[in-house]
Write an enzyme that holds these catalytic residues in place. Structure first.
Site, PDB file in Angstrom:
ATOM      1  CB  SER A 164       2.180  -1.336 -14.314  1.00  0.00           C
ATOM      2  OG  SER A 164       2.725  -0.047 -14.099  1.00  0.00           O
TER       3      SER A 164
ATOM      4  N   GLY B 103       4.167   1.941 -11.285  1.00  0.00           N
ATOM      5  CA  GLY B 103       3.226   3.059 -11.366  1.00  0.00           C
ATOM      6  C   GLY B 103       3.120   3.702 -12.742  1.00  0.00           C
TER       7      GLY B 103
ATOM      8  CG  HIS C  14       9.630  -0.672  -3.037  1.00  0.00           C
ATOM      9  ND1 HIS C  14       9.677   0.495  -3.757  1.00  0.00           N
ATOM     10  CD2 HIS C  14       8.584  -1.378  -3.528  1.00  0.00           C
ATOM     11  CE1 HIS C  14       8.686   0.494  -4.645  1.00  0.00           C
ATOM     12  NE2 HIS C  14       8.014  -0.630  -4.526  1.00  0.00           N
TER      13      HIS C  14
ATOM     14  CD1 TRP D 295      -2.392  -1.758   0.057  1.00  0.00           C
ATOM     15  CD2 TRP D 295      -3.192  -1.047   2.025  1.00  0.00           C
ATOM     16  NE1 TRP D 295      -3.579  -2.421   0.300  1.00  0.00           N
ATOM     17  CE2 TRP D 295      -4.081  -2.003   1.501  1.00  0.00           C
ATOM     18  CE3 TRP D 295      -3.486  -0.466   3.259  1.00  0.00           C
ATOM     19  CZ2 TRP D 295      -5.247  -2.388   2.169  1.00  0.00           C
ATOM     20  CZ3 TRP D 295      -4.631  -0.846   3.926  1.00  0.00           C
ATOM     21  CH2 TRP D 295      -5.511  -1.798   3.388  1.00  0.00           C
TER      22      TRP D 295
ATOM     23  CD  GLU E 282       8.038  -4.156  -6.953  1.00  0.00           C
ATOM     24  OE1 GLU E 282       6.826  -4.369  -6.989  1.00  0.00           O
ATOM     25  OE2 GLU E 282       8.534  -3.243  -6.261  1.00  0.00           O
TER      26      GLU E 282
HETATM   27  P1  PGA Z   1       2.568  -0.534  -8.898  1.00  0.00           P
HETATM   28  O1  PGA Z   1       3.663  -0.640  -7.701  1.00  0.00           O
HETATM   29  O2  PGA Z   1       1.797  -1.826  -8.892  1.00  0.00           O
HETATM   30  O3  PGA Z   1       1.734   0.647  -8.517  1.00  0.00           O
HETATM   31  O4  PGA Z   1       3.316  -0.341 -10.160  1.00  0.00           O
HETATM   32  C1  PGA Z   1       4.336  -1.841  -7.446  1.00  0.00           C
HETATM   33  C2  PGA Z   1       5.326  -1.621  -6.347  1.00  0.00           C
HETATM   34  O5  PGA Z   1       5.966  -0.578  -6.301  1.00  0.00           O
HETATM   35  O6  PGA Z   1       5.507  -2.512  -5.479  1.00  0.00           O
END
Ligand code: PGA
Length: 246
Positions: A204, A166, A92, A6, A160
């Site tokens: 995403s 995003g 992250h 979140w 990621e």
């Molecule tokens: P997102 O973020 O699904 O909004 O692209 C993924 C994340 O940063 O863990």
């Protein structure tokens, strides 16, 4: 495994409506065959844990500190164990970029979590690195933090790509699959006990594109940011994952 991140979003009110929406949409709210986890902001962890106690959801956090004591503002692993936390995300790209976290610090976090709380280690290349064709080198470097460690059975990696987070843009499913295979091989050869981790894809992911990733052989689930803020979208992604026979 489907994990919600979140980030710094949410409120008490949002958590209540989120749970209602999740329950309405999710086909299977009681069985724990799939690891479904949600990492709300730590300050809401306990309230959220009570909210989801009757559901197929485990509670986690988005980051931890690696020590306790004189570390103002920090939250330690032992405190999270006290609250019944099931997993922690670390590394992250937002922590790396905004809070200047490097491999050295992330390794300390991994060591403090290992065999105590399940770890989800995020790694990923930037757009520039991807364009230069050095994605595997970047990931290999980020994965050096597992060198010489005996990793516990639950150790998990989330791939990621920074440029996919995003943005609504994702790599092709077959390219993700190839990278996941690479990540599994690197961790397997670098960890002392040759652990092959589960590897999640993040960046995403929505209920529209999830199936295209989940059908790939080496994709073990997803780490979902934006789409996880809506309880019914997140439940749809869980449903899609549960519907795929691997
Ligand atoms: P997102 O973020 O699904 O909004 O692209 C993924 C994340 O940063 O863990």
């Amino acid at each position: 495994m489907i994990i919600a991140n979140w980030k710094c979003n949410g409120s008490i009110e949002m958590m209540l409506s989120w749970t209602d929406d999740y329950v309405k949409e999710c086909d299977d709210i009681h069985t724990f065959d799939t690891f479904v986890g949600v990492a709300p902001p730590s300050i809401y962890f306990e309230t959220f844990s009570v909210e989801i106690s009757h559901l197929n959801i485990l509670g986690g956090v988005q980051d931890i500190d690696y020590l306790d004591g004189s570390r103002t503002g920090a939250i330690s692993v032992d405190m999270l164990i006290d609250l019944g936390c099931d997993f922690s995300i670390i590394g992250h790209s937002e922590r790396r970029q905004i809070f200047n976290e490097d491999n050295n610090l992330i390794r300390k976090k991994l060591k403090s979590l290992n065999e105590k709380i399940m770890t989800i280690l995020c790694i990923g290349e930037t757009k520039e690195e991807n364009d230069k064709g050095i994605t595997k080198d970047v990931l290999k470097n980020q994965l050096e933090i597992v060198n010489g460690l005996d990793l516990d059975t639950q150790f998990t990696v989330a791939y990621e790509p920074v440029w996919a987070i995003g943005s609504g843009i994702t790599p092709k499913p077959k390219d993700i699959n190839e990278i996941h295979k690479y990540i599994k091989d690197v961790v397997q050869s670098n960890s002392v006990n040759n652990r092959t981790p589960k590897v999640l894809y993040g960046g995403s992911v929505t209920d529209k594109n999830a199936e295209s990733f989940f059908t790939e052989e080496f994709v073990d689930g997803a780490l979902v940011g934006g789409a996880s803020l809506d309880g019914s979208s997140f439940a749809s992604i869980v449903n899609i994952f549960n519907g795929i026979d691997k």
